[in-house]
Design an enzyme around this catalytic site. Structure first.
Site, PDB file in Angstrom:
ATOM      1  N   LYS A   1     -19.173 -13.280  21.900  1.00 41.58           N
ATOM      2  CA  LYS A   1     -19.880 -13.565  23.067  1.00 41.58           C
ATOM      3  C   LYS A   1     -18.721 -14.487  24.078  1.00 41.58           C
ATOM      4  O   LYS A   1     -18.135 -15.209  23.456  1.00 41.58           O
ATOM      5  CB  LYS A   1     -21.052 -14.473  23.095  1.00 41.58           C
ATOM      6  CG  LYS A   1     -22.249 -13.729  22.409  1.00 41.58           C
ATOM      7  CD  LYS A   1     -23.275 -14.982  22.288  1.00 41.58           C
ATOM      8  CE  LYS A   1     -24.523 -14.193  21.520  1.00 41.58           C
ATOM      9  NZ  LYS A   1     -25.583 -15.041  21.542  1.00 41.58           N
TER      10      LYS A   1
ATOM     11  N   GLY B   1     -13.385 -20.434  10.355  1.00 41.45           N
ATOM     12  CA  GLY B   1     -14.604 -19.186  10.514  1.00 41.45           C
ATOM     13  C   GLY B   1     -14.092 -17.873   9.999  1.00 41.45           C
ATOM     14  O   GLY B   1     -13.454 -17.689   8.960  1.00 41.45           O
TER      15      GLY B   1
ATOM     16  N   GLY C   1     -16.653 -24.883  14.382  1.00 43.82           N
ATOM     17  CA  GLY C   1     -17.303 -25.021  15.643  1.00 43.82           C
ATOM     18  C   GLY C   1     -16.504 -26.337  15.994  1.00 43.82           C
ATOM     19  O   GLY C   1     -16.545 -26.691  17.328  1.00 43.82           O
TER      20      GLY C   1
END
Length: 413
Positions: A218, A370, A393
């Site tokens: 996204k 990640g 994050g």
């Protein structure tokens, strides 16, 4: 942001309360990936080898504020004992008489691990309230948070933050505990020190050309990072599902590809701001369905109805590879395709290999955790990357330039 490290303070016979990130994957009581534990060993040994009395605290999973044997840290204590080749005492709670007795029995050079912090709802109540204002702690909850922080802080003489992966979280163990111990008694561990060095210094003062590689699903997840990096980088290479929102914003047909219709105007704005810097894929690996071994075709330009773009194509890989090989500083966050489903992992893996080649040639390479880190591991090149962040994050928010109060309150070097 230079902070005092655990190596710079006297620890002999002192209780060092160290926040670590032992949130490792488990199958039953078996640890399936111990990298987070291994990465903490340098700071752990710094304390015990100098005669400190080390008290470790961590969270594990989401036990929702109450004891749950499935999320007990006891297997981690047993595994850590094997790694250190010395006993690791385990406290069946992180506060209260059990914890106090366990800590009191830790000798100089000894180690204890407290039970899961999240067995107490107070640990992350404030963080949850930040995300949902309707969950603002009541007066009763606020009193419990204060009591929890007081009980935890009483277990240590010094505080060490060695858990970068949770530094963007307003948890009691990350903020309230060091605040209670006060200035002169709160330092960072080696993991946090490395993150500050690479995510902070290398990005703030990069050797050029400076190239950022941003992927993932996204645009909305990367808005802050793109806006923060645009003034600093020479080039941003876009991949992953978010590329198709940018294409749609330009009027390119994207078939069934992932798209955020409510972010089209934002994408157009970013393309305008990044003119000359922001690069989109030249081709895509497309398929009618997302499944392992699906039939694929490589397309440039419009993607017809019924097909989805699921990975960068070979022309993009070559072009991005040239930009990466010419760079002196490279930051990568986010996969180039649907990395978990072959054959749509090819672009991500090839970027990982090219990044390793650039590092071998002298570039500074930084991976933001990640799936990008998983790709480096899968390709066997992780040890050839300059720095792989321990916080997915957290690394994103750090690159965005968001303030980390949990780090700001640590003692300056």
């Amino acid at each position: 942001m230079a902070k005092k490290t655990i190596d710079q303070v006297e620890v002999k016979n002192r209780r060092v309360l160290m926040r670590v990130d032992f949130n490792v994957p488990l199958q039953g009581s078996q640890i399936t990936d111990d990298r987070r534990i291994v990465q903490a060993l340098e700071s752990i040994r710094s304390v015990i080898d100098r005669g400190g009395r080390l008290i470790l605290m961590s969270h594990l999973g989401r036990p929702e504020g109450k004891p749950n044997p499935a999320f007990s840290l006891k297997p981690i204590a047993e595994h850590l004992s094997k790694l250190l080749k010395r006993p690791v005492a385990f406290a069946a709670d992180c506060i209260g008489p059990t914890a106090e007795q366990t800590v009191a029995a830790v000798p100089a050079g000894g180690v204890a691990l407290l039970e899961n912090l999240r067995f107490h709802a107070e640990e992350d109540l404030i963080d949850k309230a930040k995300k949902n204002p309707d969950k603002k702690p009541t007066a009763e909850q606020a009193a419990k948070i204060e009591a929890f922080a007081t009980a935890l802080s009483a277990l240590g003489d010094l505080y060490c933050n060695n858990a970068f992966g949770t530094c963007h979280r307003r948890h009691v163990s990350m903020y309230d505990v060091p605040m209670k111990l006060g200035p002169g008694r709160r330092v960072c561990g080696h993991l946090v020190q490395k993150e500050l060095k690479f995510l902070g210094d290398a990005v703030a003062h990069p050797k050029r050309p400076f190239v950022a590689i941003l992927g993932g699903a996204k645009v909305s997840d990367k808005i802050g990072v793109i806006e923060s990096l645009l003034p600093k980088v020479d080039t941003i290479l876009i991949g992953g599902g978010m590329a198709y929102t940018f294409f749609a914003a330009q009027g390119v047909k994207i078939g069934k590809s992932l798209c955020e219709p409510d972010k089209l105007e934002l994408a157009r704005g970013l393309l305008d701001k990044g003119r000359g810097k922001l690069r989109l894929p030249a081709d895509s690996v497309c398929a009618a369905e997302l499944r392992e071994g699906a039939a694929t075709q490589v397309l440039q330009g419009d993607i017809p109805d019924g097909l989805s773009g699921l990975d960068i194509g070979p022309a993009t890989t070559r072009a991005y590879g040239e930009a990466i090989r010419s760079a002196k500083t490279i930051v990568w966050n986010g996969p180039m395709g649907v990395f978990e489903t072959p054959p749509f992992d090819a672009g991500t893996k090839e970027i990982a290999r090219i990044l390793a080649e650039a590092t071998d040639a002298g570039a500074t390479s930084i991976i933001g955790g990640g799936d990008s880190a998983a790709a480096a591991e899968a390709c066997g090149v992780a040890d050839r990357i300059t720095h792989i962040s321990t916080g997915g994050g957290a690394s994103l928010e750090f690159l965005e330039g968001k303030p980390f109060k949990t780090i700001e309150i640590l003692d300056d070097a």
